[in-house]
Structure formats: structure tokens, C-alpha cells
Design a protein around this motif. Structure first.
Motif, PDB file in Angstrom:
ATOM      1  N   ARG A 146       0.862  -1.182   0.000  1.00 25.92           N
ATOM      2  CA  ARG A 146       0.000   0.000   0.000  1.00 25.92           C
ATOM      3  C   ARG A 146       0.896   1.229   0.000  1.00 25.92           C
ATOM      4  NH1 ARG A 146      -5.466  -0.145   1.570  1.00 25.92           N
ATOM      5  NH2 ARG A 146      -6.244  -2.234   2.020  1.00 25.92           N
ATOM      6  N   GLN A 172      -4.406 -14.252   2.226  1.00 23.25           N
ATOM      7  CA  GLN A 172      -4.429 -12.989   2.954  1.00 23.25           C
ATOM      8  C   GLN A 172      -4.130 -11.805   2.031  1.00 23.25           C
ATOM      9  OE1 GLN A 172      -5.506 -12.654   6.131  1.00 23.25           O
ATOM     10  NE2 GLN A 172      -5.940 -14.836   5.891  1.00 23.25           N
ATOM     11  N   SER A 173      -3.173 -11.982   1.120  1.00 24.44           N
ATOM     12  CA  SER A 173      -2.871 -10.934   0.153  1.00 24.44           C
ATOM     13  C   SER A 173      -4.071 -10.660  -0.749  1.00 24.44           C
ATOM     14  CB  SER A 173      -1.657 -11.339  -0.696  1.00 24.44           C
ATOM     15  OG  SER A 173      -1.398 -10.380  -1.704  1.00 24.44           O
ATOM     16  N   ARG A 176      -6.671  -8.539   1.100  1.00 16.31           N
ATOM     17  CA  ARG A 176      -6.262  -7.139   1.212  1.00 16.31           C
ATOM     18  C   ARG A 176      -6.325  -6.431  -0.135  1.00 16.31           C
ATOM     19  NH1 ARG A 176      -0.831  -7.003   2.576  1.00 16.31           N
ATOM     20  NH2 ARG A 176      -1.042  -4.817   3.207  1.00 16.31           N
TER      21      ARG A 176
END
Length: 286
Positions: A146, A172-173, A176
Motif C-alpha cells: 500500500r 491474505q494478500s 487485502r
């Protein structure tokens, strides 16, 4: 005339998710069809620049594109022809690109900065350096984090594809990254998520491992079956293809290109006049 080439942006908010591999191999496949490809390396790690064998030397890079005004730096001056690669061009990166985050942070609409700049690619041409203004596609490789560079890369995309390892870290990536897209979607109304590619899928014999199968099933729940693309197998052939600046198919492993060709098939309508250059896939296999 302003360039109308579609922009593909592979996204991942973690390292090692296959983002650069997908960008590079997809672009090389399209170039092999005779389609002019412009890569934009928006990652300060500059892996794409290294993989394409471009040495920026004293010429402008993406840092200058993002921090100088168009009248002081026409975009074509930052476009490099890739050595020994027909139809492939690059706006390169170096580790100094990290400094662009400061400039972008000061912009009230940083998410649109890169989009506004690459739209100027067709306005000027320098023929003596064999740079074309008639690109068929622009592929941007953003950083896996980010940051303002990641946001302006996302903002430049017409087509987004999420790359995610077929393991817990990848899931998880994916969560996000999907969340970031949903947050920014209203600011990028022309952008569309066209797929998710599971990366480094592991098989034993004729079957995926339990870990691979389980995590791909979780990904399918997260994004929906219609957005799942075929997985990219874990294979050293990709590394060899990168090192030799070629494609898995040239090395005798055309089957490893199937996920990337499936991604290209989803972009067919976006490629306009160049769509007819792409062999038609059997949709039952996708």
C-alpha cells in the motif's frame, strides 16, 4: 491522437505473488502475436526493468515521468525499446522511484497521476528511436504494498488481475488486494477486476496438493467462481524463461502459458483492432 490502448495492472499487496511474472509473460505472449506492448515498471525494486534487460543509464525513468510536467518531459523520452525484443517497449524504474511517493503524496488526486501521463503516449513520437505511438496494450507492474505508487498504478488500470500464491499468505494478500480495489473503485470508474490467478500451485502426480486445493477453494469463495482463472503451476521453467528472455512455450512447455492465455482471452474485447491477432481459445478449456 491520445492513445486508447487498454491498461492491464496485475495487483498483489504482498511480495512473491507472481505479479511481475504474470505481467512479463502476458506481455511477451501478446508481443509474439505482433501486438506492440508498452511495459511500465512502477516498482522501485525494478525487477521488470532487469528482466527486460534495459539499462536506463542517463535517460528518464518513471520517476521523472511522475515528478516532471509533460511540457518539460514529453512521455516518449522515457520510453525505451527493449533489446532484441520486437514489439516490446518499457518505461523503466530504478530504486530511486521510491522518491516518487513523496511527490504523489502532495498531489490532491495522486490516484490519477499515472493514468493522466500514460494517456499522452500517443501524442508524440520519436521515430528515429523506433518508438511507436500505436501500442496495443500497456502493462503496469506496481509495487506489492500500500503506497502512493501502488495507488496511482491501480488508478491507471482498465483491467485488474489479482495474483495470489496458492497458500495462506496468498489468501491474505488476496483479501487485502480485493479490499483495496473495492475502496478505490469509485475513484476509478473505468477499472474492472477481470480475474484472479492462483500462483505457484503445487501438484503431486495428477492431482493438486491438499494445501493448493484448499487455498484455491478459499480464493474462489472470496472472489467468486467467475473471476477465477487457471492456476500457474510451480515450475522452474518460468525462471528459466525469464532468464533467457523468452516464453515457456519456446522452451517446450506451452501448457504453462495456459493461465496467461486465458487472461488474454478475457481482455480480447478491450484490445480493439488487435483482437484479431490473437488465436481463439477453446472456451471449454478456460
Amino acid at each position: 491522437m491520445v492513445n486508447q490502448a487498454p491498461t492491464l495492472v496485475p495487483l498483489a499487496l504482498a511480495g512473491g505473488q507472481g505479479k511481475t511474472t504474470v505481467a512479463l509473460m502476458t506481455g511477451r505472449i501478446l508481443a509474439s502475436y505482433g501486438i506492440p506492448v508498452l511495459f511500465v515498471d512502477a516498482d522501485p525494486q525494478a525487477s521488470l526493468t532487469a528482466f527486460l534487460g534495459v539499462d536506463p543509464e542517463d535517460r528518464p525513468t518513471l520517476l521523472e515521468v511522475l515528478t516532471r510536467s509533460p511540457d518539460k518531459l514529453p512521455l516518449f523520452k522515457a520510453i525505451h525499446a527493449v533489446p532484441e525484443s520486437e514489439n516490446i517497449f518499457l518505461i523503466p524504474s530504478t530504486d530511486e522511484l521510491e522518491n516518487a511517493n513523496h511527490s504523489l503524496a502532495a498531489s490532491p488526486s495522486s490516484i490519477n497521476v499515472l493514468r493522466n501521463r500514460i494517456q499522452q503516449v500517443g501524442e508524440q513520437v520519436k521515430k528515429e528511436e523506433k518508438i511507436t505511438s500505436n501500442f496495443g496494450i500497456i502493462i503496469i507492474d506496481p509495487p506489492p504494498e500500500r503506497s502512493h505508487l501502488a495507488l496511482t498504478s491501480l488508478g491507471s488500470g482498465d483491467c485488474w488481475v489479482i495474483c495470489a500464491e496458492a497458500n495462506i499468505k496468498g489468501v491474505q494478500s488476496l483479501k487485502r488486494t480485493r479490499g483495496l480495489i473495492e475502496t478505490c473503485q469509485s475513484m476509478v470508474p473505468s477499472g474492472e477486476l477481470i480475474g484472479t490467478i492462483p500462483f505457484r500451485a503445487k501438484w503431486t502426480g495428477l492431482n493438486p496438493t491438499k494445501v493448493t486445493r484448499t487455498n484455491i477453494e478459499v480464493m474462489e469463495v472470496l472472489v467468486g467462481k467467475e473471476l477465477m482463472l487457471p492456476h500457474v503451476l510451480e515450475s522452474d521453467i518460468y525462471k528459466r524463461a525469464i532468464d533467457e528472455q523468452t516464453l515457456p512455450g519456446i522452451l517446450g512447455h506451452e501448457d504453462l502459458e495456459f493461465p496467461l492465455r486465458s487472461l488474454i482471452e478475457r481482455m480480447r474485447t478491450s484490445l480493439g483492432k488487435y483482437a484479431k491477432s490473437i488465436p481463439v481459445m477453446n472456451m471449454e478449456e478456460i
